[in-house]
Design a protein around this motif. Structure first.
Motif, mmCIF file in Angstrom:
data_model
loop_
_atom_site.group_PDB
_atom_site.id
_atom_site.type_symbol
_atom_site.label_atom_id
_atom_site.label_comp_id
_atom_site.label_asym_id
_atom_site.label_seq_id
_atom_site.Cartn_x
_atom_site.Cartn_y
_atom_site.Cartn_z
ATOM 1 N N MET A 255 -5.639 2.737 -17.882
ATOM 2 C CA MET A 255 -6.092 2.467 -19.251
ATOM 3 C C MET A 255 -5.837 1.004 -19.597
ATOM 4 N N ALA A 256 -6.758 0.445 -20.338
ATOM 5 C CA ALA A 256 -6.570 -0.892 -20.899
ATOM 6 C C ALA A 256 -7.471 -1.026 -22.116
ATOM 7 N N PHE A 257 -6.973 -1.708 -23.152
ATOM 8 C CA PHE A 257 -7.746 -1.947 -24.360
ATOM 9 C C PHE A 257 -8.028 -3.434 -24.505
ATOM 10 N N PRO A 258 -9.059 -3.814 -25.220
ATOM 11 C CA PRO A 258 -9.439 -5.216 -25.326
ATOM 12 C C PRO A 258 -8.292 -6.107 -25.801
ATOM 13 N N GLY A 259 -8.067 -7.201 -25.084
ATOM 14 C CA GLY A 259 -7.136 -8.227 -25.502
ATOM 15 C C GLY A 259 -5.668 -7.919 -25.288
ATOM 16 N N GLU A 260 -5.312 -6.782 -24.709
ATOM 17 C CA GLU A 260 -3.893 -6.455 -24.576
ATOM 18 C C GLU A 260 -3.250 -7.304 -23.481
ATOM 19 N N SER A 261 -1.961 -7.560 -23.645
ATOM 20 C CA SER A 261 -1.208 -8.350 -22.664
ATOM 21 C C SER A 261 -0.612 -7.445 -21.598
ATOM 22 N N ALA A 262 -0.183 -8.060 -20.505
ATOM 23 C CA ALA A 262 0.503 -7.301 -19.457
ATOM 24 C C ALA A 262 1.803 -6.710 -19.989
ATOM 25 N N GLU A 263 2.475 -7.457 -20.878
ATOM 26 C CA GLU A 263 3.719 -6.959 -21.478
ATOM 27 C C GLU A 263 3.457 -5.692 -22.286
ATOM 28 N N TYR A 264 2.368 -5.730 -23.075
ATOM 29 C CA TYR A 264 2.019 -4.541 -23.852
ATOM 30 C C TYR A 264 1.732 -3.366 -22.933
ATOM 31 N N ARG A 265 0.932 -3.577 -21.869
ATOM 32 C CA ARG A 265 0.552 -2.458 -21.008
ATOM 33 C C ARG A 265 1.764 -1.863 -20.303
ATOM 34 N N THR A 266 2.693 -2.702 -19.873
ATOM 35 C CA THR A 266 3.902 -2.190 -19.217
ATOM 36 C C THR A 266 4.713 -1.323 -20.174
ATOM 37 N N ALA A 267 4.889 -1.817 -21.406
ATOM 38 C CA ALA A 267 5.646 -1.054 -22.402
ATOM 39 C C ALA A 267 4.903 0.223 -22.794
ATOM 40 N N ARG A 268 3.586 0.117 -22.893
ATOM 41 C CA ARG A 268 2.801 1.303 -23.273
ATOM 42 C C ARG A 268 2.865 2.359 -22.188
ATOM 43 N N ASN A 269 2.859 1.968 -20.943
ATOM 44 C CA ASN A 269 2.959 2.946 -19.849
ATOM 45 C C ASN A 269 4.314 3.650 -19.856
ATOM 46 N N ARG A 270 5.366 2.891 -20.190
ATOM 47 C CA ARG A 270 6.684 3.534 -20.316
ATOM 48 C C ARG A 270 6.666 4.555 -21.441
ATOM 49 N N LEU A 271 6.046 4.186 -22.552
ATOM 50 C CA LEU A 271 5.943 5.117 -23.675
ATOM 51 C C LEU A 271 5.106 6.333 -23.306
ATOM 52 N N LEU A 272 4.053 6.134 -22.539
ATOM 53 C CA LEU A 272 3.228 7.258 -22.105
ATOM 54 C C LEU A 272 4.039 8.254 -21.283
ATOM 55 N N ASP A 273 4.940 7.758 -20.458
ATOM 56 C CA ASP A 273 5.814 8.663 -19.698
ATOM 57 C C ASP A 273 6.662 9.505 -20.646
ATOM 58 N N GLN A 274 7.153 8.876 -21.729
ATOM 59 C CA GLN A 274 7.929 9.628 -22.715
ATOM 60 C C GLN A 274 7.057 10.671 -23.413
ATOM 61 N N GLU A 275 5.825 10.310 -23.710
ATOM 62 C CA GLU A 275 4.915 11.253 -24.354
ATOM 63 C C GLU A 275 4.615 12.439 -23.450
ATOM 64 N N LEU A 276 4.494 12.173 -22.170
ATOM 65 C CA LEU A 276 4.281 13.267 -21.212
ATOM 66 C C LEU A 276 5.482 14.204 -21.191
ATOM 67 N N GLU A 277 6.682 13.644 -21.213
ATOM 68 C CA GLU A 277 7.881 14.468 -21.228
ATOM 69 C C GLU A 277 7.967 15.288 -22.501
ATOM 70 N N LEU A 278 7.589 14.681 -23.632
ATOM 71 C CA LEU A 278 7.601 15.417 -24.897
ATOM 72 C C LEU A 278 6.599 16.561 -24.858
ATOM 73 N N ARG A 279 5.431 16.322 -24.293
ATOM 74 C CA ARG A 279 4.436 17.394 -24.202
ATOM 75 C C ARG A 279 4.957 18.547 -23.356
ATOM 76 N N ARG A 280 5.590 18.217 -22.242
ATOM 77 C CA ARG A 280 6.168 19.283 -21.398
ATOM 78 C C ARG A 280 7.253 20.048 -22.150
ATOM 79 N N ALA A 281 8.104 19.295 -22.865
ATOM 80 C CA ALA A 281 9.186 19.947 -23.613
ATOM 81 C C ALA A 281 8.628 20.814 -24.731
ATOM 82 N N THR A 282 7.570 20.337 -25.399
ATOM 83 C CA THR A 282 6.954 21.110 -26.476
ATOM 84 C C THR A 282 6.368 22.410 -25.950
#
Length: 242
Positions: free
Chosen positions: A1-28
């Protein structure tokens, strides 16, 4: 995934957050499965008699057992804080007959905000699950405020003349109202308690809300998606100055 104009720093942090979201979905999903596997709860001690409105609007007695429609064996009941908690000093309604009540006799703004949202959901819930709102306020007050608020689908009942609120933890020891949600299950001729939002009474970490019905509330979950979040000092109101 990538959105217009995003930085590499943003994408790295967003991917970490996505992992947390996946864990929350499993826990839910795991939590919902564990809830469904609860052993039978306690048998309801009596067939509580509520006051509701008949098809023509006239008051009529409604037993708990009568809230179960044929073919639907689960019943969700939300305890509406009407009257509100005595410590709640937020403004009451600005107009209508409900505005004439003393503040402490009026409806809770937070509960009202939740019911505003659930009024739209009921149409989609009702084919599958029985759903009702109970409050200690007299039925005419409930129906008047529902009309003033524009609610069209909620089933509103008064529990002023029974011990339901006290028995199912929608009151504190001193009689103050609490916003408890309970689920009941009909099994043959028995009605049993299935689950209650006991998280309301569980200890919270500093800065946390109880979130005992947090997954039901689109408003709060929508705020969680924004940079501002829920806001440390913001609370629902019965009306807002825009």
């Amino acid at each position: 995934m990538a959105f217009p104009g995003e930085s590499a720093e943003y994408r790295t942090a967003r991917n970490r957050l996505l992992d947390q979201e996946l864990e929350l979905r499993r826990a839910t999903e795991a939590l919902a499965a564990a809830r469904r596997e609860l052993p039978p709860g306690g048998v309801v001690p009596e067939d509580y008699v509520f006051q509701g409105a008949g098809a023509d609007g006239t008051p009529t007695d409604v037993r708990l057992s009568e809230l179960f429609a044929p073919g639907k064996d689960s019943l969700v009941i939300y305890s509406y804080m009407f009257p509100r908690h005595p410590g709640d000093k937020r403004p009451g309604p600005k107009a209508g007959r409900t505005a004439q009540l003393k503040l402490e006799e009026g409806p809770c703004p937070s509960c009202t905000a939740l019911l505003d949202q659930l009024d739209g959901a009921v149409e989609h819930v009702s084919p599958h699950t029985n759903f009702a709102i109970v409050a200690r306020a007299p039925l005419p007050r409930l129906l008047t405020f529902a009309q003033e608020r524009g609610w069209r689908r909620l089933r509103l009942l008064s529990c002023a003349d029974n011990s339901y609120s006290r028995d199912y933890r929608a009151e504190t020891a001193d009689g103050s109202a609490m916003p408890m949600l309970n689920v009941f299950r009909r099994d043959g001729g028995e009605i049993r308690h299935f689950w209650g939002s006991e998280l309301l009474y569980a200890p919270t970490d500093p800065g946390q809300d109880p979130r005992h019905v947090g997954t039901l509330e689109p408003m709060w979950n929508l705020f969680d998606l924004t940079p501002e979040g829920r806001g440390a000092d913001w609370e629902e109101q019965l009306s807002y100055d825009r």
